[in-house]
Design a protein around this motif. Sequence first.
Motif, mmCIF file in Angstrom:
data_model
loop_
_atom_site.group_PDB
_atom_site.id
_atom_site.type_symbol
_atom_site.label_atom_id
_atom_site.label_comp_id
_atom_site.label_asym_id
_atom_site.label_seq_id
_atom_site.Cartn_x
_atom_site.Cartn_y
_atom_site.Cartn_z
ATOM 1 N N ILE A 82 -12.437 7.909 122.097
ATOM 2 C CA ILE A 82 -11.957 7.669 120.732
ATOM 3 C C ILE A 82 -11.882 6.179 120.431
ATOM 4 C CG2 ILE A 82 -9.507 7.690 121.381
ATOM 5 C CD1 ILE A 82 -9.002 9.143 118.698
ATOM 6 N N SER A 83 -11.534 5.382 121.463
ATOM 7 C CA SER A 83 -11.470 3.937 121.287
ATOM 8 C C SER A 83 -12.866 3.360 121.109
ATOM 9 C CB SER A 83 -10.785 3.284 122.486
ATOM 10 O OG SER A 83 -9.462 3.758 122.600
ATOM 11 N N LYS A 84 -13.845 3.897 121.851
ATOM 12 C CA LYS A 84 -15.226 3.439 121.715
ATOM 13 C C LYS A 84 -15.735 3.727 120.303
ATOM 14 C CE LYS A 84 -16.695 3.900 126.550
ATOM 15 N NZ LYS A 84 -17.624 4.581 127.480
ATOM 16 N N ASN A 85 -15.426 4.909 119.791
ATOM 17 C CA ASN A 85 -15.866 5.270 118.443
ATOM 18 C C ASN A 85 -15.235 4.348 117.390
ATOM 19 O OD1 ASN A 85 -17.427 7.357 119.404
ATOM 20 N ND2 ASN A 85 -15.834 8.910 119.123
ATOM 21 N N ALA A 86 -13.957 4.030 117.595
ATOM 22 C CA ALA A 86 -13.276 3.151 116.649
ATOM 23 C C ALA A 86 -13.897 1.762 116.651
ATOM 24 C CB ALA A 86 -11.786 3.074 116.977
ATOM 25 N N LEU A 87 -14.207 1.272 117.850
ATOM 26 C CA LEU A 87 -14.846 -0.035 117.956
ATOM 27 C C LEU A 87 -16.224 -0.033 117.305
ATOM 28 C CD1 LEU A 87 -13.869 -1.011 121.624
ATOM 29 C CD2 LEU A 87 -13.080 -2.110 119.522
ATOM 30 N N LEU A 88 -16.965 1.064 117.515
ATOM 31 C CA LEU A 88 -18.295 1.170 116.933
ATOM 32 C C LEU A 88 -18.232 1.180 115.403
ATOM 33 C CD1 LEU A 88 -21.313 1.534 117.359
ATOM 34 C CD2 LEU A 88 -20.944 4.021 117.479
ATOM 35 N N LEU A 89 -17.283 1.947 114.871
ATOM 36 C CA LEU A 89 -17.122 2.009 113.411
ATOM 37 C C LEU A 89 -16.715 0.646 112.847
ATOM 38 C CD1 LEU A 89 -15.274 5.432 112.978
ATOM 39 C CD2 LEU A 89 -17.591 4.863 112.207
ATOM 40 N N ALA A 101 -18.861 -1.550 110.214
ATOM 41 C CA ALA A 101 -18.226 -2.005 108.974
ATOM 42 C C ALA A 101 -18.385 -3.507 108.804
ATOM 43 C CB ALA A 101 -16.755 -1.625 108.963
ATOM 44 N N MET A 102 -18.211 -4.256 109.903
ATOM 45 C CA MET A 102 -18.349 -5.709 109.841
ATOM 46 C C MET A 102 -19.772 -6.112 109.489
ATOM 47 S SD MET A 102 -16.009 -6.842 113.127
ATOM 48 C CE MET A 102 -16.548 -8.557 112.995
ATOM 49 N N ILE A 103 -20.739 -5.399 110.060
ATOM 50 C CA ILE A 103 -22.145 -5.698 109.765
ATOM 51 C C ILE A 103 -22.455 -5.421 108.292
ATOM 52 C CG2 ILE A 103 -24.521 -4.975 110.226
ATOM 53 C CD1 ILE A 103 -23.660 -4.467 113.132
ATOM 54 N N CYS A 104 -21.943 -4.297 107.774
ATOM 55 C CA CYS A 104 -22.183 -3.935 106.374
ATOM 56 C C CYS A 104 -21.581 -4.960 105.426
ATOM 57 C CB CYS A 104 -21.605 -2.553 106.076
ATOM 58 S SG CYS A 104 -22.515 -1.197 106.859
ATOM 59 N N VAL A 105 -20.348 -5.387 105.755
ATOM 60 C CA VAL A 105 -19.697 -6.400 104.916
ATOM 61 C C VAL A 105 -20.495 -7.691 104.928
ATOM 62 C CG1 VAL A 105 -17.661 -7.870 104.706
ATOM 63 C CG2 VAL A 105 -17.392 -5.425 105.119
ATOM 64 N N GLY A 106 -20.980 -8.066 106.100
ATOM 65 C CA GLY A 106 -21.774 -9.283 106.212
ATOM 66 C C GLY A 106 -23.062 -9.203 105.400
#
Length: 209
Positions: free
Chosen positions: A5-12, A16-21
Amino acid sequence: MIRPISKNALLLALVAMICVGLLSVLQQLTAPRIAEQRLASKMAILQDVLPAAAEQQLLDDCIAVIAPEWLGRASTQSIFRWREQGEVAAYVVETTAPDGYSGAIELMVAIAPDGTVLAARTLQHQETPGLGDKIELRKSDWMLSFNDQPVIESTLSRWAVRKDGGQFDQFTGATITPRAVVQAIKKAALYIQQHPELATQPTNCEAMQ
Protein backbone atom coordinates in the motif's frame (compact mmCIF):
# COMPACT_ATOMS: atom_id res chain seq x y z
CA MET A 1 10.29 -3.72 3.81
CA ILE A 2 7.80 -1.23 2.35
CA ARG A 3 4.28 -2.59 2.33
CA PRO A 4 2.43 -2.75 -1.04
CA ILE A 5 0.00 0.00 0.00
CA SER A 6 2.93 2.32 0.72
CA LYS A 7 4.49 1.51 -2.67
CA ASN A 8 1.21 2.34 -4.40
CA ALA A 9 0.93 5.62 -2.52
CA LEU A 10 4.46 6.58 -3.50
CA LEU A 11 3.78 5.66 -7.11
CA LEU A 12 0.60 7.75 -7.20
CA ALA A 13 2.44 10.67 -5.62
CA LEU A 14 5.20 10.39 -8.22
CA VAL A 15 2.70 10.30 -11.09
CA ALA A 16 0.89 13.31 -9.65
CA MET A 17 4.15 15.26 -9.40
CA ILE A 18 5.03 14.44 -13.00
CA CYS A 19 1.57 15.53 -14.20
CA VAL A 20 1.79 18.80 -12.30
CA GLY A 21 5.22 19.44 -13.77
CA LEU A 22 4.03 18.73 -17.32
CA LEU A 23 1.00 21.00 -16.89
CA SER A 24 3.21 23.78 -15.56
CA VAL A 25 5.59 23.51 -18.53
CA LEU A 26 2.67 23.41 -20.97
CA GLN A 27 1.13 26.50 -19.38
CA GLN A 28 4.42 28.39 -19.64
CA LEU A 29 4.78 27.42 -23.29
CA THR A 30 1.23 28.37 -24.28
CA ALA A 31 0.70 31.48 -22.11
CA PRO A 32 2.46 33.91 -24.49
CA ARG A 33 0.48 32.59 -27.44
CA ILE A 34 -2.82 32.86 -25.57
CA ALA A 35 -2.00 36.41 -24.47
CA GLU A 36 -1.07 37.30 -28.05
CA GLN A 37 -4.38 35.93 -29.37
CA ARG A 38 -6.37 37.80 -26.73
CA LEU A 39 -4.60 41.06 -27.58
CA ALA A 40 -5.20 40.52 -31.30
CA SER A 41 -8.89 39.88 -30.62
CA LYS A 42 -9.11 43.00 -28.48
CA MET A 43 -7.44 45.10 -31.15
CA ALA A 44 -9.85 43.81 -33.80
CA ILE A 45 -12.81 44.81 -31.63
CA LEU A 46 -11.16 48.15 -30.92
CA GLN A 47 -11.15 48.85 -34.66
CA ASP A 48 -14.70 47.53 -34.97
CA VAL A 49 -16.24 49.90 -32.42
CA LEU A 50 -14.32 52.92 -33.71
CA PRO A 51 -13.31 52.22 -37.32
CA ALA A 52 -12.34 55.83 -38.08
CA ALA A 53 -9.56 55.69 -35.50
CA ALA A 54 -5.99 54.67 -36.24
CA GLU A 55 -5.09 51.65 -34.10
CA GLN A 56 -1.64 52.88 -33.12
CA GLN A 57 -2.97 56.28 -32.10
CA LEU A 58 -5.48 54.61 -29.79
CA LEU A 59 -2.78 52.41 -28.28
CA ASP A 60 -0.52 55.42 -27.75
CA ASP A 61 -3.28 57.44 -26.06
CA CYS A 62 -4.48 55.07 -23.36
CA ILE A 63 -5.13 55.49 -19.66
CA ALA A 64 -5.54 52.77 -17.03
CA VAL A 65 -8.30 53.34 -14.47
CA ILE A 66 -9.86 51.56 -11.53
CA ALA A 67 -13.53 52.49 -11.16
CA PRO A 68 -15.49 49.44 -9.98
CA GLU A 69 -18.66 51.40 -9.20
CA TRP A 70 -18.78 52.58 -12.83
CA LEU A 71 -16.93 49.94 -14.83
CA GLY A 72 -17.82 46.85 -12.81
CA ARG A 73 -14.39 45.53 -11.89
CA ALA A 74 -12.02 46.14 -8.99
CA SER A 75 -8.91 45.76 -11.17
CA THR A 76 -7.39 48.02 -13.83
CA GLN A 77 -9.26 48.65 -17.07
CA SER A 78 -8.14 50.56 -20.14
CA ILE A 79 -9.65 53.61 -21.77
CA PHE A 80 -8.38 54.49 -25.24
CA ARG A 81 -8.76 58.08 -26.45
CA TRP A 82 -9.36 59.17 -30.04
CA ARG A 83 -8.50 62.78 -30.79
CA GLU A 84 -9.37 65.07 -33.66
CA GLN A 85 -7.45 68.34 -33.93
CA GLY A 86 -6.05 67.73 -30.46
CA GLU A 87 -9.42 67.31 -28.75
CA VAL A 88 -10.83 64.00 -27.53
CA ALA A 89 -13.59 63.02 -29.95
CA ALA A 90 -14.30 59.57 -28.53
CA TYR A 91 -13.27 57.11 -25.85
CA VAL A 92 -13.10 53.34 -26.19
CA VAL A 93 -13.76 51.89 -22.75
CA GLU A 94 -13.18 48.42 -21.37
CA THR A 95 -16.02 47.73 -18.96
CA THR A 96 -17.52 44.74 -17.16
CA ALA A 97 -21.06 43.58 -16.49
CA PRO A 98 -20.39 41.68 -13.24
CA ASP A 99 -23.90 40.25 -12.98
CA GLY A 100 -24.30 38.15 -16.11
CA TYR A 101 -26.21 34.88 -15.81
CA SER A 102 -23.03 32.78 -15.82
CA GLY A 103 -20.55 35.34 -14.52
CA ALA A 104 -18.86 38.53 -15.60
CA ILE A 105 -19.28 39.80 -19.17
CA GLU A 106 -16.36 41.80 -20.56
CA LEU A 107 -17.31 44.59 -22.97
CA MET A 108 -15.70 47.28 -25.09
CA VAL A 109 -17.71 50.45 -25.70
CA ALA A 110 -17.00 53.49 -27.87
CA ILE A 111 -18.42 56.61 -26.22
CA ALA A 112 -18.50 60.28 -27.21
CA PRO A 113 -17.50 62.85 -24.55
CA ASP A 114 -21.16 63.83 -24.11
CA GLY A 115 -22.04 60.25 -23.14
CA THR A 116 -23.47 59.08 -26.45
CA VAL A 117 -22.73 55.40 -27.03
CA LEU A 118 -21.27 55.03 -30.52
CA ALA A 119 -20.92 51.23 -30.54
CA ALA A 120 -20.48 48.29 -28.18
CA ARG A 121 -19.04 44.81 -28.51
CA THR A 122 -18.55 41.78 -26.28
CA LEU A 123 -14.96 40.82 -25.46
CA GLN A 124 -15.53 37.74 -23.33
CA HIS A 125 -18.39 35.91 -21.62
CA GLN A 126 -19.59 32.55 -20.31
CA GLU A 127 -23.29 32.93 -21.04
CA THR A 128 -25.49 30.00 -22.05
CA PRO A 129 -25.09 28.92 -25.72
CA GLY A 130 -28.26 29.53 -27.68
CA LEU A 131 -29.61 31.99 -25.11
CA GLY A 132 -27.22 34.47 -23.54
CA ASP A 133 -24.63 34.22 -26.30
CA LYS A 134 -26.76 36.52 -28.48
CA ILE A 135 -24.51 39.27 -27.10
CA GLU A 136 -21.96 38.05 -29.66
CA LEU A 137 -22.24 39.89 -32.94
CA ARG A 138 -21.65 36.67 -34.89
CA LYS A 139 -24.74 35.16 -33.23
CA SER A 140 -27.09 38.17 -33.31
CA ASP A 141 -27.20 41.84 -34.29
CA TRP A 142 -28.54 42.76 -30.84
CA MET A 143 -25.37 44.65 -29.87
CA LEU A 144 -25.97 47.01 -32.79
CA SER A 145 -29.01 48.39 -30.96
CA PHE A 146 -26.60 50.49 -28.87
CA ASN A 147 -25.20 52.38 -31.87
CA ASP A 148 -25.53 56.16 -31.51
CA GLN A 149 -27.70 55.96 -28.39
CA PRO A 150 -27.47 58.99 -26.07
CA VAL A 151 -27.21 58.58 -22.32
CA ILE A 152 -28.66 61.83 -21.02
CA GLU A 153 -31.17 62.80 -18.33
CA SER A 154 -34.15 62.52 -20.67
CA THR A 155 -33.18 59.02 -21.89
CA LEU A 156 -31.98 57.34 -18.67
CA SER A 157 -35.27 55.54 -18.06
CA ARG A 158 -35.07 54.02 -21.54
CA TRP A 159 -31.74 52.38 -20.74
CA ALA A 160 -33.30 49.08 -19.68
CA VAL A 161 -34.74 45.98 -21.31
CA ARG A 162 -38.39 46.15 -22.42
CA LYS A 163 -39.43 43.91 -19.53
CA ASP A 164 -38.23 46.66 -17.19
CA GLY A 165 -39.86 49.45 -19.21
CA GLY A 166 -36.86 50.27 -21.39
CA GLN A 167 -36.11 50.30 -25.10
CA PHE A 168 -33.82 47.29 -25.50
CA ASP A 169 -35.11 43.83 -26.40
CA GLN A 170 -34.49 40.97 -24.01
CA PHE A 171 -33.76 37.46 -25.26
CA THR A 172 -36.44 34.78 -25.18
CA GLY A 173 -35.76 32.77 -22.04
CA ALA A 174 -32.81 34.92 -21.03
CA THR A 175 -33.43 38.34 -19.51
CA ILE A 176 -30.54 38.45 -17.03
CA THR A 177 -27.84 38.64 -19.71
CA PRO A 178 -29.19 41.59 -21.73
CA ARG A 179 -30.19 43.41 -18.54
CA ALA A 180 -26.62 43.17 -17.24
CA VAL A 181 -25.14 44.35 -20.54
CA VAL A 182 -27.51 47.33 -20.87
CA GLN A 183 -26.72 48.53 -17.36
CA ALA A 184 -22.96 48.10 -17.81
CA ILE A 185 -22.95 50.13 -21.03
CA LYS A 186 -25.13 52.82 -19.46
CA LYS A 187 -22.78 53.14 -16.47
CA ALA A 188 -19.72 53.34 -18.73
CA ALA A 189 -21.33 56.18 -20.69
CA LEU A 190 -22.23 58.04 -17.50
CA TYR A 191 -18.67 57.59 -16.25
CA ILE A 192 -17.27 59.24 -19.38
CA GLN A 193 -19.88 62.00 -19.29
CA GLN A 194 -19.31 62.83 -15.63
CA HIS A 195 -15.50 62.64 -15.63
CA PRO A 196 -14.18 65.19 -18.15
CA GLU A 197 -10.77 65.03 -16.47
CA LEU A 198 -10.21 61.74 -18.30
CA ALA A 199 -9.31 63.82 -21.37
CA THR A 200 -6.24 65.31 -19.71
CA GLN A 201 -4.87 62.43 -17.66
CA PRO A 202 -1.40 61.30 -18.77
CA THR A 203 -1.11 58.06 -20.73
CA ASN A 204 -0.09 55.09 -18.59
CA CYS A 205 -0.97 51.87 -20.45
CA GLU A 206 2.58 50.64 -21.04
CA ALA A 207 1.44 47.00 -21.09
CA MET A 208 -0.76 47.69 -24.11
CA GLN A 209 1.97 49.26 -26.24
